[in-house]
Scaffold this active site. Structure first.
Site, PDB file in Angstrom:
ATOM      1  N   THR A  72       0.826  -1.201   0.000  1.00 32.56           N
ATOM      2  CA  THR A  72       0.000   0.000   0.000  1.00 32.56           C
ATOM      3  C   THR A  72       0.863   1.254   0.000  1.00 32.56           C
ATOM      4  OG1 THR A  72      -1.940  -1.021   1.016  1.00 32.56           O
ATOM      5  CG2 THR A  72      -1.647   1.337   1.366  1.00 32.56           C
ATOM      6  N   ASN A 144      -5.861  -9.042  -7.737  1.00 30.49           N
ATOM      7  CA  ASN A 144      -5.884  -9.667  -6.418  1.00 30.49           C
ATOM      8  C   ASN A 144      -7.189 -10.392  -6.124  1.00 30.49           C
ATOM      9  OD1 ASN A 144      -6.637  -6.753  -6.448  1.00 30.49           O
ATOM     10  ND2 ASN A 144      -7.398  -7.223  -4.393  1.00 30.49           N
ATOM     11  N   CYS A 330      -8.415  -6.201   2.195  1.00 31.03           N
ATOM     12  CA  CYS A 330      -8.360  -4.774   2.535  1.00 31.03           C
ATOM     13  C   CYS A 330      -9.724  -4.113   2.447  1.00 31.03           C
ATOM     14  CB  CYS A 330      -7.387  -4.054   1.600  1.00 31.03           C
ATOM     15  SG  CYS A 330      -5.689  -4.634   1.750  1.00 31.03           S
TER      16      CYS A 330
END
Length: 382
Positions: A72, A144, A330
């Site tokens: 990130t 992802n 996330c």
């Protein structure tokens, strides 16, 4: 309970060899690598050896390797670091990027390229979204959520053509190419010259390394502004005392992942195909496989089960000893349907009926037998 872990895209367990490599730097060689005395210089030497090790696997110069606290941060440095130097210019991203790319990109003039129903970037649409004031394009290496591998080299060729066109017009604005490779590192090659990228993000927690470790490869010609200012570490781009154990661990994990990638790709492709075969035999009318079957990470199975709520599915799978996910970890607390699936044309209802199964080094054929049996029981009881 004896759990089967099928969420390796969210986090991987630390490799034993990585843990061994890190151990001395927690206590015996704990020194600040910026200090001048001999033990600190030895810590600095180990850190720079790790940098050289990472650079070797990327085909990059050691000075182009920037250590960060995870993917990130690396994505934010890439996006905001470029755009801070070109605040009146624009950035182009794909519709299925990770939020750590989308969110910083939205702080600037941002255009979004569409993807196909398989989740692949459309190069023709990407070209339309890149204007003469675009300074940065960010396209992930592999998604992802659905595991789709993007045509990175094709994108790089397109950007090379656009740079040539700009040169002919006398436009000297750079056009950088960044790729988030966090999910690709275990299974795909990372040589930056072959890929044609100017920047690339890697994440230790996805490759059996320590959490909160990562790397941004940034070519020496990229103009970046720092997000964190202070002592001037990491080419002044990431000030703060370096996480020496984490850096050592990241380098060890990257080397291990790249050395194992061919064998693991072959093995996990067999395991994945075994699961898909069983699903097509037991509940073929109840599942839709999302993403490209041809251009896909070997460890990813992404399913839509129409009419079934994925939160309930996950609870029932956990009760049967299966740990899986609905999408990006996330975004797990976000009640909005997956932006990735929506960009691929799935309805909000279909997105809320989807599961992400991601395999790893511990996953065996027998685990797929147990997973398919559990999912079949749940689907047939609803």
């Amino acid at each position: 309970m004896d759990y089967i872990y099928l969420d390796h895209a969210a986090a991987t367990p630390m490799s034993e060899s990585v843990r061994t490599a890190m151990q001395p730097y927690f206590s015996d060689n704990f020194y600040n690598p910026s200090a001048t005395y001999l033990p600190a210089r030895q810590a600095r030497g180990a850190l720079e050896d790790a940098r050289h090790h990472v650079a070797m696997y990327l085909g990059a110069r050691p000075t182009e390797v920037i250590f960060t606290a995870g993917g990130t941060e690396a994505n934010n440095v890439a996006i905001a670091g470029v755009m801070a130097n070109f605040p009146n210019c624009s950035v182009t991203v794909s519709a299925i990027e990770h939020e750590s790319v989308l969110e910083p990109a939205r702080q600037f003039n941002c255009s979004v390229a569409l993807v196909s129903q398989e989740g692949r970037v459309n190069p023709a649409d990407l070209r339309r979204k890149i204007s003469e004031d675009t300074v940065l394009v960010s396209i992930m290496y592999a998604n992802n959520e659905v595991g789709t591998i993007q045509p990175i080299r094709e994108v790089a060729r397109l950007l090379a053509e656009l740079r040539a066109e700009r040169k002919q017009k006398g436009i000297d604005l750079p056009l950088y190419f960044h790729s988030d490779a966090c999910q690709a590192t275990n299974y795909l090659g990372l040589q930056v010259a072959s890929l044609g990228v100017d920047m690339m993000t890697l994440n230790g927690s996805k490759i059996y390394g320590p959490k909160q470790t990562g790397v941004l490869y940034a070519s020496s010609h990229v103009q970046l502004a720092p997000l964190i200012r202070g002592g001037g570490q990491e080419r002044t781009l990431r000030s703060g005392t370096e996480n020496v154990p984490g850096i050592i661990g990241f380098a060890a994990a990257l080397g291990e992942a790249q050395q194992m990638r061919a064998a693991e790709t072959t093995r996990l492709t067999e395991v994945k195909n075994h699961a898909l075969h069983l699903l097509n035999r037991t509940i073929p009318s109840k599942i839709i496989v999302n993403g490209s079957l041809k251009h896909r990470l070997p460890n990813n199975i992404h399913l839509t089960l129409p009419g079934l709520d994925n939160e309930r599915l996950l609870v029932e799978l956990e009760m049967r000893g299966i740990l899986a996910a609905a999408g990006s970890a996330c975004s797990a607390s976000n009640e909005e349907p997956s932006h990735v699936l929506r960009a691929m044309g799935r309805t909000a209802e279909e997105a809320r009926s989807s599961l992400r199964i991601t395999l790893g080094r511990s996953t065996a054929l027998a685990d797929m037998d147990r997973f398919v049996q559990a999912l079949t029981e749940i689907v047939k009881s609803n």
